[in-house]
Design an enzyme around this catalytic site. Structure first.
Site, PDB file in Angstrom:
ATOM      1  N   ILE A  85      -7.271  -0.087   2.245  1.00 18.86           N
ATOM      2  CA  ILE A  85      -7.279  -1.524   2.496  1.00 18.86           C
ATOM      3  C   ILE A  85      -7.708  -1.734   3.935  1.00 18.86           C
ATOM      4  O   ILE A  85      -7.085  -1.207   4.863  1.00 18.86           O
ATOM      5  CB  ILE A  85      -5.892  -2.142   2.255  1.00 18.86           C
ATOM      6  CG1 ILE A  85      -5.465  -1.931   0.802  1.00 18.86           C
ATOM      7  CG2 ILE A  85      -5.902  -3.631   2.598  1.00 18.86           C
ATOM      8  CD1 ILE A  85      -4.064  -2.433   0.504  1.00 18.86           C
ATOM      9  N   CYS A  86      -8.762  -2.493   4.120  1.00 14.92           N
ATOM     10  CA  CYS A  86      -9.314  -2.717   5.454  1.00 14.92           C
ATOM     11  C   CYS A  86      -8.724  -4.012   6.007  1.00 14.92           C
ATOM     12  O   CYS A  86      -9.129  -5.103   5.607  1.00 14.92           O
ATOM     13  CB  CYS A  86     -10.840  -2.793   5.368  1.00 14.92           C
ATOM     14  SG  CYS A  86     -11.673  -2.435   6.905  1.00 14.92           S
ATOM     15  N   LEU A  87      -7.770  -3.876   6.918  1.00 11.30           N
ATOM     16  CA  LEU A  87      -7.068  -5.041   7.435  1.00 11.30           C
ATOM     17  C   LEU A  87      -6.578  -4.712   8.841  1.00 11.30           C
ATOM     18  O   LEU A  87      -5.998  -3.651   9.080  1.00 11.30           O
ATOM     19  CB  LEU A  87      -5.877  -5.383   6.525  1.00 11.30           C
ATOM     20  CG  LEU A  87      -5.294  -6.789   6.594  1.00 11.30           C
ATOM     21  CD1 LEU A  87      -6.298  -7.827   6.120  1.00 11.30           C
ATOM     22  CD2 LEU A  87      -4.022  -6.870   5.760  1.00 11.30           C
TER      23      LEU A  87
ATOM     24  N   ASN B 219     -12.730  -5.738   1.511  1.00 12.16           N
ATOM     25  CA  ASN B 219     -11.585  -5.143   2.193  1.00 12.16           C
ATOM     26  C   ASN B 219     -10.788  -4.189   1.318  1.00 12.16           C
ATOM     27  O   ASN B 219      -9.879  -3.512   1.818  1.00 12.16           O
ATOM     28  CB  ASN B 219     -10.639  -6.235   2.703  1.00 12.16           C
ATOM     29  CG  ASN B 219     -11.313  -7.188   3.659  1.00 12.16           C
ATOM     30  OD1 ASN B 219     -11.776  -8.239   3.250  1.00 12.16           O
ATOM     31  ND2 ASN B 219     -11.398  -6.823   4.919  1.00 12.16           N
TER      32      ASN B 219
ATOM     33  N   THR C 208      -6.337  -0.509  10.004  1.00 16.92           N
ATOM     34  CA  THR C 208      -7.495   0.101   9.355  1.00 16.92           C
ATOM     35  C   THR C 208      -8.783  -0.635   9.675  1.00 16.92           C
ATOM     36  O   THR C 208      -9.840  -0.307   9.137  1.00 16.92           O
ATOM     37  CB  THR C 208      -7.293   0.132   7.828  1.00 16.92           C
ATOM     38  OG1 THR C 208      -6.926  -1.186   7.378  1.00 16.92           O
ATOM     39  CG2 THR C 208      -6.198   1.107   7.452  1.00 16.92           C
TER      40      THR C 208
END
Length: 951
Positions: free
Chosen positions: A796-798, A789, A803
């Site tokens: 930031i992959c959240l 993530n 995202t």
């Protein structure tokens, strides 16, 4: 007996009926196939009675088969079936040259497929009757054709015997081109995306008419193109408008007959690459019959082989492709006469029937259907041993994306880069070599270094921040050998090839012959001397040539990594479609609807004082406190003690986040006199704050919500242990957060810094974020992201940040979501014990046998990478981007005598890991490491002790 693992495209059969074959469509472990609503608008899905209605309903919604189940497509039916894996038997597994495999999912050692050898069972043409009166030669699709219920049946004595044990090397596919074929047109190579055919149908009155493919209907109602030998139905109007090859239209003749010829009239092609040095414009995306029949067009045929062997080549490791064997593929013998002489014996004189062209108006109807097959493969393992195995005794290696995996013949280099003299902005590794053997269990490799080789990298990374562009390279014969840790080397993907890759020749031989393409070839061997062998399969005379790496450019990867797009060809569902209901039939019939038996989750909302709120108030954002003026930031407390790991989290935080955060543990970060967990710093934000140049927002709504966020964050009872927040007197919309990795995770005691910005549209839009990913230490080893993530370019992959498209209800909600919820999610859902499963879709794989080793290896790499973060922070706290404002926190956490002494704790942890990693236990990536990781970890320990000695 242990049930064999299953993978998409496997051929299986029900154990209760081994004659009924099926193709595996989905398994729980193949996340690429987990698209929601499987079969919607297509085939019905049958539920095995042993699978509960609720589990089946979840599958119909999310597309993920329950554990220990498999979705199969029945060969003789139009439906699919979800059933336990224990009820099916693996018949064959299709493996291709260049595939990476293991003997079992838990094995460390991998191998590459050198050769495949498939034995096929073939169904010859049959005598097919229509309505009991007209008889045709043809092949009916799989299914049950009862004469009392079907217009079609096989007559008079059923289907002829199946021809067995036929090598696929003696066969060729009847129709060309087909979808997915690689084609060459003038100076370009492309892939066929779709084709439009005309078919010629021989009717019962011996007349032949040509009609568009789409005007015909398959007798079983299936969709798709026709092949020679199919029985096709149509309408009389299509016959009237058709082009008559023999005879003429007769209204009394039924519009049913045998497809005797297929002609491609148009092909939609995605153009991939053009010949190196060519100035030719890209061809049109649609080629019509004149172009398809011109000498400039050819289908790339991987089965072509050189007529003469090069005496300088060793042919024991050269790969020779055969046709891609699938069920119901229509094929011919390359040499039918020779096959009849070979296989037809006095005891079986008509084993392979031969139909005379003179009896069929000159058309060649000697075609066969592949109805079963079995495959053997030749594998070269990482230790260079070569074995022959049944394909069903091997499994695909799901860990090939491991940054530190390596295979013999790959180009590799040391991690440390140095400037190239006289070339500004260009760097090169100290050593370049070729991998000769790999000990995968110990994460060690034997590398032969080549002093005459070089790889030049541009100092500027690409947009993703992960791959540095290679501007020049030359690979020459390696000289001296060394055993190294896999964590100390890198195998650059742009330079490395696999068998089956299609390459462009940078300096091809010239040819004036139309259609000759000596500039294109397939990798068929990868020796250990820095060269590869290319088969010029598109040249008029096929030959194998030896080339250095710089003499060819990869155009098409055999593993499909050059492809983009949705493999299922479907877009995301509309919200209305998500509400579609399904019902169940207890007798195992087709399921069209389903009603959930789960209780509805009732959300409970509270304001910041803990008082209950109505949902309408939440949605209208009417959650202001009565004393709003208390949110002003000038009254921040002078000192705060960091809360414990059991600190309360906001009531609007998701249950999963709350539970995860409550389980976090740290070493004691609460000694008296420690730095504030939340603080407002004087002056402007530092220049290295990623959002320092973003405009400030002065609207009253934005300021009011910003103050609320800070009121929550400064509350001593809210922040979990290991979180430190800094904001700025002049810019409360900018924040910087330091997270200390929780214990019993690969991130233990390591610092991670994130910058936040509350944009003008906040809270309608979520906060913007940037993760400070510090460069890897060449002396430590370990490459890549520190978490699936957390990207090296700062992304930031959240789902909370917008995202990542998470589950429904997990995204940012202006009324309920808070910045604290984001921070707690980072600590509790990202910096976790097994970060491997943070990869998108991998949550379904938790606990599966096939992912235990990949997860351990991932954690092992992260363990090293996190130690690099710790060393970076301690070594250059005043100079490292992201640490400005946290200098006192870092010194207190790691160095000061009155702090928690995390440097000492880390040294002790590393020493214990090294002591336990004596080879007697399987590495788990947390407490026991492989030999290769220990090589790096010893250098980590040495560096940590140096830092401790400096005080």
């Amino acid at each position: 007996m242990e049930t064999r693992p299953l993978y998409p495209d496997d051929i299986v059969a029900r154990k209760s009926d081994l004659m009924q074959l099926a193709v595996v469509e989905r398994t729980v472990e193949d996340i690429d196939s987990h698209t929601p609503y499987p079969g919607q608008g297509q085939e019905p899905i049958i539920r095995d009675r042993s699978i509960s209605q609720s589990a089946f309903g979840r599958f119909l919604r999310d597309g993920i088969p329950p554990k220990d189940t498999v979705l199969i497509r029945l060969r003789d039916d139009t439906s699919m079936e979800l059933l336990p894996t224990s009820k099916v038997k693996l018949i064959d597994r299709s493996l291709l040259i260049g595939d990476i495999v293991k003997r079992s999912s838990s094995d460390a050692v991998s191998g590459v497929i050198l050769q495949t050898s498939t034995k096929c069972s073939l169904q010859p043409m049959c005598d097919v009757t229509f309505q009991g009166t007209q008889t045709f030669k043809g092949i009916l699709p799989p299914g049950k054709y009862n004469p009392t219920t079907s217009q079609f049946c096989v007559y008079p004595n059923g289907k002829p015997d199946i021809v067995t044990e036929i090598p696929s090397s003696e066969l060729r596919v009847t129709d060309s081109p087909t979808e997915e074929d690689l084609v060459v047109y003038k100076d370009w190579i492309g892939r066929v995306e779709a084709i439009t055919n005309n078919i010629q149908i021989r009717l019962s009155d011996n007349c032949v008419v040509e009609i568009p493919d789409e005007s015909g209907e398959h007798v079983d109602g299936a969709l798709g193109t026709f092949a020679i030998g199919d029985i096709a139905k149509t309408k009389k109007g299509n016959l009237r408008r058709g082009h008559w090859i023999f005879g003429q239209y007769n209204a009394n003749t039924p519009p049913v007959g045998t497809v005797v010829s297929v002609r491609t009239v148009e092909a939609e092609i995605s153009w991939l690459q053009k010949r190196v040095g060519s100035l030719a414009d890209e061809p049109p995306s649609s080629l019509e019959r004149p172009e398809l029949e011109s000498p400039d067009f050819q289908v790339y045929d991987r089965t072509r082989r050189p007529t003469q062997r090069d005496s300088n080549l060793s042919y024991n490791t050269i790969s020779n492709s055969e046709i891609d064997v699938k069920l119901d593929t229509r094929v011919r013998f390359k040499d039918l006469t020779g096959a009849c002489l070979k296989y037809n014996t006095p005891s079986h004189p008509n084993r392979i029937p031969k139909l005379d062209r003179m009896d069929n108006l000159g058309y060649d109807l000697n075609v066969f259907d592949i109805v079963a097959f079995s495959t053997e493969v030749v594998v070269q393992w990482q230790d260079l041993t070569i074995t022959t195995d049944r394909s069903i005794d091997l499994v695909p290696d799901g860990n090939i994306d491991d940054e530190h995996a390596a295979w013999p013949s790959e180009i590799t280099h040391s991690l440390n880069l140095q400037p190239v003299l006289g070339m500004d902005g260009i760097e090169q590794p100290e050593k370049v070599g070729i991998v000769h053997a790999v000990n995968a269990a110990e994460r060690m490799a034997t590398v032969k270094w080549s002093p005459d080789s070089y790889i030049h990298y541009s100092g500027d990374a690409d947009d993703e921040g992960e791959i540095r562009p290679i501007v020049a390279h030359a690979i020459r014969t390696p000289v001296f050998e060394e055993e190294v840790s896999l964590y100390d080397i890198e195998a650059p993907a742009p330079l490395n090839v696999r068998r089956g890759d299609i390459v462009l020749i940078t300096k091809p031989a010239t040819s004036s012959q139309p259609g000759d393409a000596p500039w294109l070839g397939e990798i068929v061997d990868t020796p250990l001397d820095g060269t590869f062998v290319v088969r010029l399969g598109a040249a008029s005379e096929v030959r194998d040539v030896v080339m250095f790496r710089e003499e060819a450019v990869v155009a098409v990867r055999s593993d499909g990594t050059d492809d983009l797009g949705d493999p299922w060809g479907q877009n995301e569902m509309d919200e209305d479609e998500e509400d579609e209901e399904f019902s169940d039939d207890d007798e195992g019939e087709s399921i069209d609807e389903w009603e959930s038996g789960d209780e509805e989750m009732i959300a409970r909302y509270e304001d910041e004082n803990g008082d209950p709120m109505d949902e309408e108030e939440v949605e209208n954002e009417e959650w202001e406190s009565a004393d709003e003026e208390d949110a002003e930031m000038q009254d921040a407390p002078e000192h705060q003690t960091p809360p414990t790991s059991q600190s309360a989290t906001p009531t609007d935080t998701s249950d999963r986040t709350v539970n995860q955060a409550s389980q976090l543990t740290h070493l004691n970060l609460q000694p008296a006199g420690g730095p504030l967990s939340y603080s407002v710093l004087d002056g402007d934000p530092p220049s290295d704050h990623h959002f320092a140049n973003e405009p400030a927002t002065t609207s009253s709504n934005h300021m009011r919500r910003t103050q609320k966020e800070h009121k929550i964050l400064r509350n001593p009872s809210t922040l979990p242990q290991g979180v430190y927040i800094r904001t700025y007197e002049t810019r409360l919309d900018l924040l910087r957060v330091l997270l200390v990795g929780p214990t019993e995770t690969p991130y233990e005691n390591a610092p991670f810094v994130v910058d936040f910005y509350l944009p003008p549209a906040f809270p309608t839009e979520p906060p913007q974020s940037f993760f400070h990913s510090w460069p890897a230490h060449a002396s430590i080893g370990a490459l890549g992201r520190v978490n699936p993530n957390l990207y090296e370019d700062g992304k930031i992959c959240l789902s909370l940040l917008g995202t990542w498209e998470g589950n429904k209800g997990e995204g940012w909600n202006a009324a309920r979501s808070t910045l604290l919820q984001v921070i707690v999610s980072l600590l509790g859902l990202v910096l976790v014990r097994e970060p491997y499963y943070n990869e998108a879709g991998y949550e379904a794989l938790v606990g599966t046998e096939s992912t235990k080793r990949p997860s351990a290896l991932y954690s092992e790499r992260i363990f090293l990478r996190a130690k690099g973060f710790l060393i970076t922070a301690i070594t250059s706290v005043n100079d490292t981007a992201g640490l400005k404002g946290f200098e006192d926190v870092v010194n207190w956490l790691y160095r000061r005598a009155d702090g928690p002494k995390l440097l000492d704790a880390t040294i002790k942890n590393v020493e214990e890991v090294l002591q336990r990693s004596d080879g007697s236990s399987e590495p788990n990536g947390l407490t026991v490491m492989s030999k290769g990781a220990c090589v790096s970890l010893k250098r980590v320990l040495e560096r940590l002790n140096e830092l401790k000695a400096k005080g």
